[in-house]
Design a protein around this motif. Structure first.
Motif, PDB file in Angstrom:
ATOM      1  N   ALA A 148     -29.052 117.696  19.750  1.00 42.12           N
ATOM      2  CA  ALA A 148     -29.946 118.689  20.366  1.00 42.12           C
ATOM      3  C   ALA A 148     -29.259 120.031  20.590  1.00 42.12           C
ATOM      4  CB  ALA A 148     -30.477 118.157  21.696  1.00 42.12           C
ATOM      5  N   ILE A 149     -27.926 120.073  20.468  1.00 43.99           N
ATOM      6  CA  ILE A 149     -27.195 121.313  20.733  1.00 43.99           C
ATOM      7  C   ILE A 149     -27.179 122.173  19.471  1.00 43.99           C
ATOM      8  CG2 ILE A 149     -24.973 122.310  21.395  1.00 43.99           C
ATOM      9  CD1 ILE A 149     -24.418 119.779  22.981  1.00 43.99           C
ATOM     10  N   GLU A 150     -27.653 123.392  19.585  1.00 42.66           N
ATOM     11  CA  GLU A 150     -27.740 124.311  18.448  1.00 42.66           C
ATOM     12  C   GLU A 150     -26.475 125.156  18.342  1.00 42.66           C
ATOM     13  OE1 GLU A 150     -30.132 124.516  16.213  1.00 42.66           O
ATOM     14  OE2 GLU A 150     -31.285 122.896  17.158  1.00 42.66           O
ATOM     15  N   PRO A 151     -26.109 125.557  17.134  1.00 37.19           N
ATOM     16  CA  PRO A 151     -24.952 126.447  16.974  1.00 37.19           C
ATOM     17  C   PRO A 151     -25.135 127.748  17.731  1.00 37.19           C
ATOM     18  CG  PRO A 151     -25.656 125.558  14.855  1.00 37.19           C
ATOM     19  CD  PRO A 151     -26.721 125.196  15.846  1.00 37.19           C
ATOM     20  N   ASP A 152     -24.044 128.305  18.229  1.00 36.13           N
ATOM     21  CA  ASP A 152     -24.068 129.594  18.911  1.00 36.13           C
ATOM     22  C   ASP A 152     -23.754 130.702  17.906  1.00 36.13           C
ATOM     23  OD1 ASP A 152     -24.322 131.415  20.961  1.00 36.13           O
ATOM     24  OD2 ASP A 152     -22.856 130.454  22.273  1.00 36.13           O
ATOM     25  N   ALA A 153     -23.723 131.936  18.393  1.00 43.82           N
ATOM     26  CA  ALA A 153     -23.494 133.086  17.507  1.00 43.82           C
ATOM     27  C   ALA A 153     -22.176 132.968  16.746  1.00 43.82           C
ATOM     28  CB  ALA A 153     -23.523 134.376  18.327  1.00 43.82           C
ATOM     29  N   GLU A 154     -21.121 132.476  17.434  1.00 42.45           N
ATOM     30  CA  GLU A 154     -19.824 132.354  16.777  1.00 42.45           C
ATOM     31  C   GLU A 154     -19.892 131.436  15.564  1.00 42.45           C
ATOM     32  OE1 GLU A 154     -18.753 132.369  21.289  1.00 42.45           O
ATOM     33  OE2 GLU A 154     -20.457 131.852  20.012  1.00 42.45           O
ATOM     34  N   HIS A 155     -20.568 130.287  15.715  1.00 36.80           N
ATOM     35  CA  HIS A 155     -20.638 129.320  14.616  1.00 36.80           C
ATOM     36  C   HIS A 155     -21.446 129.889  13.449  1.00 36.80           C
ATOM     37  CE1 HIS A 155     -20.531 127.185  18.569  1.00 36.80           C
ATOM     38  NE2 HIS A 155     -19.417 126.728  18.035  1.00 36.80           N
ATOM     39  N   LEU A 156     -22.520 130.592  13.767  1.00 41.04           N
ATOM     40  CA  LEU A 156     -23.349 131.181  12.713  1.00 41.04           C
ATOM     41  C   LEU A 156     -22.587 132.263  11.958  1.00 41.04           C
ATOM     42  CD1 LEU A 156     -26.621 131.369  14.807  1.00 41.04           C
ATOM     43  CD2 LEU A 156     -26.292 129.938  12.782  1.00 41.04           C
ATOM     44  N   CYS A 157     -21.826 133.085  12.686  1.00 45.36           N
ATOM     45  CA  CYS A 157     -21.046 134.141  12.017  1.00 45.36           C
ATOM     46  C   CYS A 157     -19.948 133.538  11.151  1.00 45.36           C
ATOM     47  CB  CYS A 157     -20.450 135.092  13.047  1.00 45.36           C
ATOM     48  SG  CYS A 157     -21.674 136.145  13.866  1.00 45.36           S
TER      49      CYS A 157
END
Length: 602
Positions: free
Chosen positions: A182-191
């Motif tokens: 249920a935990i979504e990636p944050d901005a750091e992971h997406l970048c």
């Protein structure tokens, strides 16, 4: 693994903070950095200014895939439990399992051992009743805070009759917590995922157990084979991919999927950390090789664990980095260097480390922005650098003054994007979706899809390898870069303004430009096939007020495609511009911009 620090916010002009290596320059640079916003609140625009100025070598090093990204808990701090919460859960769970009235209860014994690690004073001991829930202890918060710096010793506490990792596996339920779907990636992971897809984050060792980077790559790249994940020693034999993630402290998802093989690889206890190098004869030399051969960029990693310090100590004994090195051999995404980072510099630069050089080294190594703004800014820097390189590949005969004007246009467009965004997951997700939409339309005349990924890279190669890619010059992406530079110049000179496409509307183009004649949807087409598919896919209709910017010649008129009800009737409002034809008429940029402006009719 466990989680603690991070950033995003205000802006400052730091384009020309410092250069050179004189004592006066470094002193001035240090004062300028001290005057900057703290790493937790620096804006994307201010971070970009750092990358354009004093940290340019680091930014270029990333664009050329020179840096190894060493990732720590700070990149997941807003998604995973922090150390204080971990300590509280250990205290509360052990206390809840105490058998009342049994002074020899094994859980009482373990709880007592944990509290001892918090070093309570005699008065604090007197106020701590192990028979009561820790939340009722007057010093509960203080004791939990002290355990933060003793987390590895805390998790090394054993419970009689249980496995050595009982606190980690059974009390914290770490595998389920850190692999929670249920935990979504944050901005750091997406970048990080976007940089990996662009081919500039090929090596990423991480101490983290979560699989948020893997999820981020899947969300942006779909099922494409972009990321290799290495957890067990045998995994290093798998074929390398564009990006490679080395989870040297284990992986929560792997431990859930195959407890027998991967549970023991979850590293948290002090005994594991201290003995890690001896117990990992494959992974340890593998990581040491990275430290010896490639510059290090640390993101959210405190480097306090003894096994990490040991890797860098062995690396410097093997082959120390000279100082100065270009790009800098070590860079830390921090607000200020801590004792552990300073110790690393002392180890790895030991031959050149001296009282005279130390201030230079520390100023050079500090990138005063946490991972959120830094990674997003690095992404914008890399994409812009690639577009600049494509202008050179597509128009090698451009005069330097004209090339520089197009580069300025790209930077203007980039800076406008930076001014309008902040590094949070929702905004970053939309940014990458917008970019993926534009590039997918350019190449295929369609929209992105989850199977193939919502993000489409400029290229899959780092900057220095792009000139050797013989497919680029004919792919249409070079002309797209030139058109983007012209659009950016127009933005800088007030000829038009830009608005993002509506992602919910498949007919809203790649971007919307507003000029004196009103708004127009802008489409890019790298080939005649892509242009045709814009119509057959229902993304554009004959009555649209739109501009199609073709990379090559304009295709011949095709049958009309009334795929949707017309919004208005009358003459077609689509203008078609051939970048190839425009460039054939001369490459002096002022004239080129005038002819481009005339044809887009804005």
């Amino acid at each position: 693994m466990f989680y603690a620090s991070g950033g995003g916010g205000n802006s400052i002009d730091v384009v020309a903070l410092f250069s050179g290596q004189s004592t006066a320059a470094v002193s001035s640079a240090g004062e300028a950095l001290m005057a900057m916003p703290p790493a937790a609140v620096i804006s994307v625009r201010a971070t970009l200014a750092m990358l354009d100025g004093p940290k340019r070598e680091i930014a270029d090093g990333v664009a050329n895939d020179q840096y190894v990204f060493w990732l720590g808990s700070g990149i997941s701090r807003e998604r995973m439990p922090d150390l204080r919460d971990v300590a509280k859960r250990v205290l509360a769970t052990l206390q809840s399992r105490i058998v009342a009235g049994n002074p020899d209860c094994r859980f009482r014994k373990a709880l007592n051992a944990v509290v001892v690690l918090a070093q309570p004073s005699p008065d604090e001991w007197g106020r701590t009743d192990l028979d009561q829930a820790p939340v009722s202890w007057p010093d509960y918060e203080v004791l939990a805070a002290r355990l933060v710096n003793n987390y590895a010793r805390m998790l090394n506490v054993t419970v009689d009759g249980e496995q050595a990792d009982y606190l980690l596996w059974n009390v914290l339920n770490a595998a389920h917590v850190y692999a929670d779907p249920a935990i979504e990636p944050d901005a750091e992971h997406l970048c990080l995922a976007a940089l990996a897809i662009e081919g500039v984050a090929s090596e990423m060792p991480t101490a983290n157990w979560d699989n948020l980077i893997e999820r981020a790559v899947r969300s942006l790249a779909g099922t494409q084979p972009v990321l290799r994940v290495v957890v067990a020693p045998n995994d290093v034999r798998w074929n390398r991919l564009r990006a490679n993630l080395y989870k040297f402290h284990g992986c929560a998802q792997s431990a859930l999927d195959n407890e027998g093989q991967f549970r023991d690889l979850l590293v948290a206890r002090s005994s594991q950390i201290n003995g890690w190098a001896a117990q990992n004869p494959v992974m340890a030399p593998f990581l040491i090789n990275f430290i010896v051969t490639r510059p290090t960029l640390m993101l959210g990693l405190s480097a306090q664990d003894s096994n990490i310090q040991g890797l860098f100590a062995v690396a410097q004994a093997t082959m120390a980095w000279p100082w100065p090195s270009h790009p800098p051999a070590y860079a830390f995404s921090e607000n200020a260097l801590g004792a552990d980072q300073e110790g690393l510099l002392q180890n790895v630069y030991h031959q050149d480390y001296s009282p005279a050089n130390r201030p230079h080294m520390e100023v050079e190594a500090l990138v005063q922005a946490y991972a959120k703004p830094l990674l997003l800014s690095l992404y914008l820097y890399v994409v812009t650098a690639k577009l600049k390189a494509l202008i050179g590949i597509g128009a090698p005969g451009l005069a330097p003054i004209d090339r520089d004007k197009l580069h300025d246009g790209l930077e203007q467009a980039r800076n406008l994007v930076a001014d309008g965004i902040s590094p949070n997951a929702a905004i970053v997700t939309e940014l990458f979706a917008q970019f993926g939409r534009a590039l997918t339309m350019l190449r295929n005349g369609g929209l992105s899809d989850p199977v193939n990924g919502t993000y489409s890279p400029i290229t899959t190669e780092p900057l220095h390898r792009m000139p050797a890619d013989m497919t680029l010059s004919g792919s249409g992406v070079c002309q797209f870069a030139i058109a983007s530079g012209l659009i950016g110049l127009g933005l800088a000179r007030g000829l038009w303004t830009a608005a993002k496409a509506d992602l919910a509307d498949r007919t809203s183009g790649a971007v919307v430009l507003n000029g004196r004649s009103g708004p127009a949807k802008i489409y890019f087409a790298a080939s005649a096939q892509a242009a045709i598919r814009l119509g057959t896919n229902g993304l554009i209709a004959d009555n649209d007020d739109a501009v199609i910017i073709h990379s090559h010649e304009n295709p011949p008129p095709m049958p009309r495609y009334p795929r949707r009800a017309p919004g208005r009737t009358g003459l077609a409002n689509i203008r078609e511009v051939s970048m190839e034809a425009l460039m054939g008429g001369g490459t002096e940029v002022e004239d080129l911009l005038a002819r481009f402006r005339n044809q887009v009719a804005l």
